[in-house]
Motif scaffolding. Structure first.
Motif, PDB file in Angstrom:
ATOM      1  N   GLY A 140       0.814  -1.207   0.000  1.00  7.78           N
ATOM      2  CA  GLY A 140       0.000   0.000   0.000  1.00  7.78           C
ATOM      3  C   GLY A 140       0.847   1.257   0.000  1.00  7.78           C
ATOM      4  O   GLY A 140       0.348   2.350   0.249  1.00  7.78           O
ATOM      5  N   GLY A 141       2.140   1.104  -0.287  1.00  2.00           N
ATOM      6  CA  GLY A 141       3.013   2.271  -0.375  1.00  2.00           C
ATOM      7  C   GLY A 141       3.749   2.585   0.915  1.00  2.00           C
ATOM      8  O   GLY A 141       3.476   2.030   1.976  1.00  2.00           O
ATOM      9  N   ALA A 142       4.691   3.500   0.786  1.00  2.90           N
ATOM     10  CA  ALA A 142       5.504   3.945   1.926  1.00  2.90           C
ATOM     11  C   ALA A 142       5.828   5.418   1.759  1.00  2.90           C
ATOM     12  O   ALA A 142       5.741   5.967   0.664  1.00  2.90           O
ATOM     13  CB  ALA A 142       6.795   3.124   2.017  1.00  2.90           C
ATOM     14  N   SER A 143       6.191   6.056   2.867  1.00  2.00           N
ATOM     15  CA  SER A 143       6.627   7.451   2.837  1.00  2.00           C
ATOM     16  C   SER A 143       8.123   7.477   2.565  1.00  2.00           C
ATOM     17  O   SER A 143       8.903   6.862   3.302  1.00  2.00           O
ATOM     18  CB  SER A 143       6.312   8.142   4.164  1.00  2.00           C
ATOM     19  OG  SER A 143       4.927   8.161   4.391  1.00  2.00           O
TER      20      SER A 143
ATOM     21  N   ALA B 198      17.074   4.966   4.646  1.00  2.00           N
ATOM     22  CA  ALA B 198      16.966   4.361   5.970  1.00  2.00           C
ATOM     23  C   ALA B 198      15.818   4.952   6.779  1.00  2.00           C
ATOM     24  O   ALA B 198      15.381   4.360   7.769  1.00  2.00           O
ATOM     25  CB  ALA B 198      18.282   4.537   6.733  1.00  2.00           C
ATOM     26  N   LEU B 199      15.321   6.122   6.360  1.00  2.00           N
ATOM     27  CA  LEU B 199      14.234   6.783   7.074  1.00  2.00           C
ATOM     28  C   LEU B 199      12.870   6.522   6.429  1.00  2.00           C
ATOM     29  O   LEU B 199      11.858   7.035   6.897  1.00  2.00           O
ATOM     30  CB  LEU B 199      14.495   8.291   7.142  1.00  2.00           C
ATOM     31  CG  LEU B 199      15.790   8.725   7.842  1.00  2.00           C
ATOM     32  CD1 LEU B 199      15.933  10.234   7.795  1.00  2.00           C
ATOM     33  CD2 LEU B 199      15.814   8.230   9.288  1.00  2.00           C
TER      34      LEU B 199
ATOM     35  N   ARG C 285      11.460  -0.961  -2.951  1.00  2.00           N
ATOM     36  CA  ARG C 285      11.789  -0.476  -1.619  1.00  2.00           C
ATOM     37  C   ARG C 285      10.668  -0.752  -0.605  1.00  2.00           C
ATOM     38  O   ARG C 285      10.924  -1.199   0.507  1.00  2.00           O
ATOM     39  CB  ARG C 285      12.090   1.030  -1.681  1.00  2.00           C
ATOM     40  CG  ARG C 285      12.428   1.669  -0.342  1.00  2.00           C
ATOM     41  CD  ARG C 285      13.618   1.000   0.306  1.00  2.00           C
ATOM     42  NE  ARG C 285      13.941   1.576   1.594  1.00  2.00           N
ATOM     43  CZ  ARG C 285      14.531   0.908   2.582  1.00  2.00           C
ATOM     44  NH1 ARG C 285      14.884  -0.358   2.411  1.00  2.00           N
ATOM     45  NH2 ARG C 285      14.796   1.497   3.727  1.00  2.00           N
ATOM     46  N   THR C 286       9.412  -0.488  -0.977  1.00  2.00           N
ATOM     47  CA  THR C 286       8.317  -0.724  -0.041  1.00  2.00           C
ATOM     48  C   THR C 286       8.242  -2.200   0.339  1.00  2.00           C
ATOM     49  O   THR C 286       8.037  -2.550   1.508  1.00  2.00           O
ATOM     50  CB  THR C 286       6.980  -0.273  -0.646  1.00  2.00           C
ATOM     51  OG1 THR C 286       7.030   1.131  -0.898  1.00  2.00           O
ATOM     52  CG2 THR C 286       5.824  -0.553   0.317  1.00  2.00           C
ATOM     53  N   LEU C 287       8.407  -3.072  -0.633  1.00  2.00           N
ATOM     54  CA  LEU C 287       8.369  -4.508  -0.359  1.00  2.00           C
ATOM     55  C   LEU C 287       9.498  -4.925   0.582  1.00  2.00           C
ATOM     56  O   LEU C 287       9.310  -5.790   1.453  1.00  2.00           O
ATOM     57  CB  LEU C 287       8.472  -5.288  -1.672  1.00  2.00           C
ATOM     58  CG  LEU C 287       7.348  -5.041  -2.682  1.00  2.00           C
ATOM     59  CD1 LEU C 287       7.646  -5.768  -3.989  1.00  2.00           C
ATOM     60  CD2 LEU C 287       6.011  -5.473  -2.121  1.00  2.00           C
ATOM     61  N   GLU C 288      10.660  -4.315   0.423  1.00  2.00           N
ATOM     62  CA  GLU C 288      11.784  -4.625   1.305  1.00  2.00           C
ATOM     63  C   GLU C 288      11.489  -4.188   2.736  1.00  2.00           C
ATOM     64  O   GLU C 288      11.816  -4.905   3.699  1.00  2.00           O
ATOM     65  CB  GLU C 288      13.046  -3.941   0.784  1.00  2.00           C
ATOM     66  CG  GLU C 288      13.523  -4.486  -0.564  1.00  2.00           C
ATOM     67  CD  GLU C 288      14.579  -3.613  -1.200  1.00  2.00           C
ATOM     68  OE1 GLU C 288      14.854  -2.512  -0.646  1.00  2.00           O
ATOM     69  OE2 GLU C 288      15.142  -4.006  -2.244  1.00  2.00           O
TER      70      GLU C 288
END
Length: 255
Positions: A86-89, A95-96, A137-140
Protein backbone atom coordinates in the motif's frame (compact mmCIF):
# COMPACT_ATOMS: atom_id res chain seq x y z
CA UNK A 1 -25.57 13.40 27.91
CA UNK A 2 -21.81 13.88 27.44
CA UNK A 3 -20.71 16.22 24.65
CA UNK A 4 -17.20 15.56 23.35
CA UNK A 5 -15.66 18.84 22.28
CA UNK A 6 -13.29 18.96 19.30
CA UNK A 7 -9.59 18.81 20.04
CA UNK A 8 -7.24 21.78 19.66
CA UNK A 9 -5.67 19.97 16.68
CA UNK A 10 -9.07 19.81 14.94
CA UNK A 11 -9.60 23.54 15.42
CA UNK A 12 -6.09 24.30 14.17
CA UNK A 13 -6.54 22.53 10.83
CA UNK A 14 -5.94 25.08 8.02
CA UNK A 15 -8.91 23.77 6.03
CA UNK A 16 -11.32 24.85 8.76
CA UNK A 17 -10.68 28.64 8.70
CA UNK A 18 -10.27 28.63 4.91
CA UNK A 19 -13.65 26.99 4.33
CA UNK A 20 -15.30 29.14 6.98
CA UNK A 21 -13.89 32.29 5.38
CA UNK A 22 -15.00 31.17 1.91
CA UNK A 23 -18.49 30.31 3.15
CA UNK A 24 -18.98 33.57 5.03
CA UNK A 25 -17.68 35.60 2.09
CA UNK A 26 -20.09 33.88 -0.28
CA UNK A 27 -23.03 34.40 2.08
CA UNK A 28 -22.22 38.12 2.31
CA UNK A 29 -21.88 38.31 -1.48
CA UNK A 30 -25.23 36.55 -1.92
CA UNK A 31 -26.95 39.00 0.38
CA UNK A 32 -25.52 42.03 -1.45
CA UNK A 33 -25.80 40.79 -5.03
CA UNK A 34 -28.69 41.13 -7.40
CA UNK A 35 -30.93 38.13 -8.02
CA UNK A 36 -29.63 37.59 -11.58
CA UNK A 37 -26.06 37.24 -10.32
CA UNK A 38 -26.77 34.82 -7.47
CA UNK A 39 -26.69 31.53 -9.40
CA UNK A 40 -22.88 31.25 -9.67
CA UNK A 41 -22.57 32.32 -6.03
CA UNK A 42 -24.96 29.54 -4.99
CA UNK A 43 -22.89 27.08 -7.04
CA UNK A 44 -19.69 28.26 -5.34
CA UNK A 45 -21.31 27.99 -1.90
CA UNK A 46 -22.48 24.45 -2.71
CA UNK A 47 -18.91 23.56 -3.70
CA UNK A 48 -17.60 24.88 -0.38
CA UNK A 49 -20.17 22.82 1.52
CA UNK A 50 -19.27 19.71 -0.51
CA UNK A 51 -15.55 20.18 0.15
CA UNK A 52 -16.35 20.60 3.87
CA UNK A 53 -18.29 17.31 3.92
CA UNK A 54 -15.71 15.33 1.94
CA UNK A 55 -12.90 16.68 4.16
CA UNK A 56 -14.34 15.21 7.38
CA UNK A 57 -13.31 11.99 9.05
CA UNK A 58 -17.01 11.13 9.33
CA UNK A 59 -17.34 11.14 5.53
CA UNK A 60 -14.16 9.09 5.08
CA UNK A 61 -15.47 6.49 7.51
CA UNK A 62 -18.88 6.38 5.83
CA UNK A 63 -17.36 5.78 2.38
CA UNK A 64 -15.10 3.14 3.93
CA UNK A 65 -18.13 1.29 5.32
CA UNK A 66 -19.66 1.12 1.84
CA UNK A 67 -16.51 -0.59 0.54
CA UNK A 68 -16.27 -3.27 3.20
CA UNK A 69 -17.40 -6.83 2.49
CA UNK A 70 -19.18 -9.09 5.00
CA UNK A 71 -16.80 -11.57 6.65
CA UNK A 72 -16.41 -14.99 5.07
CA UNK A 73 -15.69 -18.23 6.93
CA UNK A 74 -12.12 -19.48 6.60
CA UNK A 75 -12.72 -22.51 4.37
CA UNK A 76 -9.15 -23.84 4.49
CA UNK A 77 -5.67 -22.99 5.67
CA UNK A 78 -3.68 -20.88 3.20
CA UNK A 79 -0.66 -22.24 1.38
CA UNK A 80 0.37 -18.71 0.44
CA UNK A 81 -0.35 -15.48 2.30
CA UNK A 82 -0.24 -12.56 -0.13
CA UNK A 83 0.13 -9.01 1.15
CA UNK A 84 -0.37 -6.29 -1.49
CA UNK A 85 1.76 -3.21 -0.96
CA UNK A 86 0.00 0.00 0.00
CA UNK A 87 3.01 2.27 -0.37
CA UNK A 88 5.50 3.95 1.93
CA UNK A 89 6.63 7.45 2.84
CA UNK A 90 9.91 8.21 1.10
CA UNK A 91 12.73 10.44 2.30
CA UNK A 92 16.12 11.55 1.00
CA UNK A 93 17.71 8.90 3.23
CA UNK A 94 16.28 5.44 2.39
CA UNK A 95 16.97 4.36 5.97
CA UNK A 96 14.23 6.78 7.07
CA UNK A 97 11.56 5.39 4.71
CA UNK A 98 8.49 4.14 6.60
CA UNK A 99 5.44 2.14 5.59
CA UNK A 100 2.15 3.92 5.14
CA UNK A 101 -0.42 3.31 7.87
CA UNK A 102 -2.44 0.93 5.70
CA UNK A 103 0.63 -1.04 4.58
CA UNK A 104 1.92 -1.37 8.12
CA UNK A 105 -1.47 -2.65 9.29
CA UNK A 106 -1.54 -5.21 6.48
CA UNK A 107 1.90 -6.54 7.41
CA UNK A 108 0.98 -6.76 11.10
CA UNK A 109 -2.23 -8.68 10.35
CA UNK A 110 -0.45 -10.97 7.89
CA UNK A 111 2.24 -11.84 10.44
CA UNK A 112 -0.36 -12.76 13.07
CA UNK A 113 -2.11 -14.98 10.51
CA UNK A 114 1.21 -16.52 9.43
CA UNK A 115 2.02 -17.49 13.03
CA UNK A 116 -1.24 -19.46 13.00
CA UNK A 117 -0.21 -21.02 9.65
CA UNK A 118 3.62 -21.20 9.79
CA UNK A 119 3.86 -23.59 6.84
CA UNK A 120 2.50 -20.92 4.48
CA UNK A 121 4.69 -18.80 2.21
CA UNK A 122 4.43 -15.11 3.13
CA UNK A 123 4.63 -13.04 -0.04
CA UNK A 124 4.86 -9.24 -0.26
CA UNK A 125 3.53 -8.27 -3.68
CA UNK A 126 3.55 -5.14 -5.85
CA UNK A 127 6.50 -2.90 -6.69
CA UNK A 128 6.32 0.91 -6.61
CA UNK A 129 5.93 2.81 -9.86
CA UNK A 130 8.38 5.74 -9.91
CA UNK A 131 9.18 8.19 -12.74
CA UNK A 132 11.02 6.16 -15.36
CA UNK A 133 11.50 3.07 -13.21
CA UNK A 134 10.07 0.72 -10.61
CA UNK A 135 11.26 0.15 -7.07
CA UNK A 136 11.02 -2.73 -4.59
CA UNK A 137 11.79 -0.48 -1.62
CA UNK A 138 8.32 -0.72 -0.04
CA UNK A 139 8.37 -4.51 -0.36
CA UNK A 140 11.78 -4.63 1.31
CA UNK A 141 10.52 -2.55 4.24
CA UNK A 142 7.47 -4.85 4.49
CA UNK A 143 9.78 -7.86 4.60
CA UNK A 144 11.97 -6.25 7.27
CA UNK A 145 8.90 -5.44 9.37
CA UNK A 146 7.71 -9.04 9.14
CA UNK A 147 11.15 -10.28 10.21
CA UNK A 148 11.06 -7.94 13.22
CA UNK A 149 7.70 -9.51 14.11
CA UNK A 150 9.17 -12.99 14.17
CA UNK A 151 8.84 -14.40 10.65
CA UNK A 152 12.04 -16.12 9.42
CA UNK A 153 13.54 -14.45 6.37
CA UNK A 154 13.46 -17.78 4.52
CA UNK A 155 9.64 -17.85 4.77
CA UNK A 156 9.20 -14.40 3.17
CA UNK A 157 9.22 -13.72 -0.57
CA UNK A 158 9.09 -10.47 -2.51
CA UNK A 159 7.14 -10.32 -5.79
CA UNK A 160 8.31 -7.33 -7.85
CA UNK A 161 6.75 -8.03 -11.26
CA UNK A 162 3.30 -6.56 -10.55
CA UNK A 163 2.52 -2.86 -10.14
CA UNK A 164 -1.27 -2.68 -9.69
CA UNK A 165 -4.09 -4.52 -7.94
CA UNK A 166 -5.04 -6.06 -11.28
CA UNK A 167 -1.50 -7.44 -11.72
CA UNK A 168 -0.90 -8.78 -8.18
CA UNK A 169 -2.42 -12.26 -8.79
CA UNK A 170 -0.59 -12.55 -12.11
CA UNK A 171 2.65 -11.68 -10.35
CA UNK A 172 2.10 -14.52 -7.90
CA UNK A 173 1.57 -16.99 -10.75
CA UNK A 174 5.06 -16.21 -12.05
CA UNK A 175 6.59 -17.45 -8.79
CA UNK A 176 7.75 -21.08 -8.67
CA UNK A 177 5.35 -23.58 -7.15
CA UNK A 178 2.24 -21.37 -7.41
CA UNK A 179 -0.63 -22.47 -9.66
CA UNK A 180 -4.32 -21.54 -9.97
CA UNK A 181 -5.01 -24.42 -7.55
CA UNK A 182 -2.82 -22.91 -4.81
CA UNK A 183 -4.83 -21.80 -1.77
CA UNK A 184 -4.11 -18.08 -1.46
CA UNK A 185 -4.78 -16.09 1.69
CA UNK A 186 -5.26 -12.42 0.83
CA UNK A 187 -4.43 -9.77 3.45
CA UNK A 188 -5.35 -6.20 2.63
CA UNK A 189 -7.25 -3.24 4.05
CA UNK A 190 -10.98 -3.80 4.51
CA UNK A 191 -11.75 -0.89 2.15
CA UNK A 192 -9.49 -2.44 -0.53
CA UNK A 193 -10.62 -6.07 -0.19
CA UNK A 194 -13.61 -5.81 -2.56
CA UNK A 195 -11.45 -4.94 -5.58
CA UNK A 196 -8.46 -7.11 -4.64
CA UNK A 197 -10.58 -10.20 -3.92
CA UNK A 198 -12.37 -9.92 -7.27
CA UNK A 199 -9.04 -9.84 -9.13
CA UNK A 200 -7.48 -12.75 -7.22
CA UNK A 201 -10.57 -14.92 -7.74
CA UNK A 202 -10.20 -14.45 -11.49
CA UNK A 203 -7.00 -16.52 -11.37
CA UNK A 204 -7.11 -18.72 -8.24
CA UNK A 205 -9.72 -21.33 -7.35
CA UNK A 206 -9.45 -20.76 -3.59
CA UNK A 207 -8.85 -17.27 -2.21
CA UNK A 208 -9.30 -16.73 1.53
CA UNK A 209 -9.91 -13.05 2.38
CA UNK A 210 -8.35 -11.69 5.56
CA UNK A 211 -9.38 -8.05 5.72
CA UNK A 212 -7.62 -5.59 8.02
CA UNK A 213 -10.36 -3.72 9.90
CA UNK A 214 -10.12 0.08 9.92
CA UNK A 215 -8.47 1.73 12.89
CA UNK A 216 -11.36 4.19 13.32
CA UNK A 217 -13.52 2.10 15.65
CA UNK A 218 -14.19 4.77 18.27
CA UNK A 219 -17.52 6.63 18.34
CA UNK A 220 -17.75 9.77 16.24
CA UNK A 221 -17.04 13.08 17.95
CA UNK A 222 -17.71 16.67 16.97
CA UNK A 223 -14.16 16.88 15.65
CA UNK A 224 -14.91 14.17 13.11
CA UNK A 225 -17.38 16.53 11.42
CA UNK A 226 -14.80 19.31 11.03
CA UNK A 227 -12.68 19.46 7.84
CA UNK A 228 -9.11 18.21 8.04
CA UNK A 229 -6.30 17.18 5.74
CA UNK A 230 -6.49 13.61 7.05
CA UNK A 231 -10.23 13.51 6.41
CA UNK A 232 -9.81 14.78 2.85
CA UNK A 233 -7.02 12.26 2.24
CA UNK A 234 -9.12 9.39 3.61
CA UNK A 235 -12.21 10.32 1.60
CA UNK A 236 -10.17 10.80 -1.58
CA UNK A 237 -8.48 7.41 -1.17
CA UNK A 238 -11.81 5.64 -0.70
CA UNK A 239 -13.51 7.50 -3.57
CA UNK A 240 -10.59 6.49 -5.79
CA UNK A 241 -11.19 2.90 -4.67
CA UNK A 242 -14.80 3.01 -5.91
CA UNK A 243 -13.58 4.54 -9.18
CA UNK A 244 -11.05 1.72 -9.49
CA UNK A 245 -13.76 -0.89 -8.91
CA UNK A 246 -15.89 0.67 -11.63
CA UNK A 247 -12.98 0.90 -14.06
CA UNK A 248 -11.94 -2.71 -13.45
CA UNK A 249 -15.54 -3.82 -14.07
CA UNK A 250 -15.61 -1.97 -17.39
CA UNK A 251 -12.27 -3.46 -18.45
CA UNK A 252 -13.38 -6.97 -17.48
CA UNK A 253 -16.57 -6.60 -19.51
CA UNK A 254 -14.81 -5.39 -22.64
CA UNK A 255 -11.70 -7.54 -22.33
Amino acid sequence: MIIVLPSVKSLAEPLLPLLLLAGISLLIALRRSERARRRPLFAALAAVVLIWIVSTQACARLIGYTLELPPEPEVASPEVIAVPSGGASRSADPALDVLSTSTGARVAAAVVWWHANPSARLIMTGADRLPGRTSARTLEIMRDEAILRGVPRARIEVETRSLTTREHPLGLLFLPGITPATRVGLVTSAWHMRRALREFRRYFTTVIPHGVPPAETTPLTIGDFLPSADGLRGSTMRIEEWIGIGWYSVRARWA
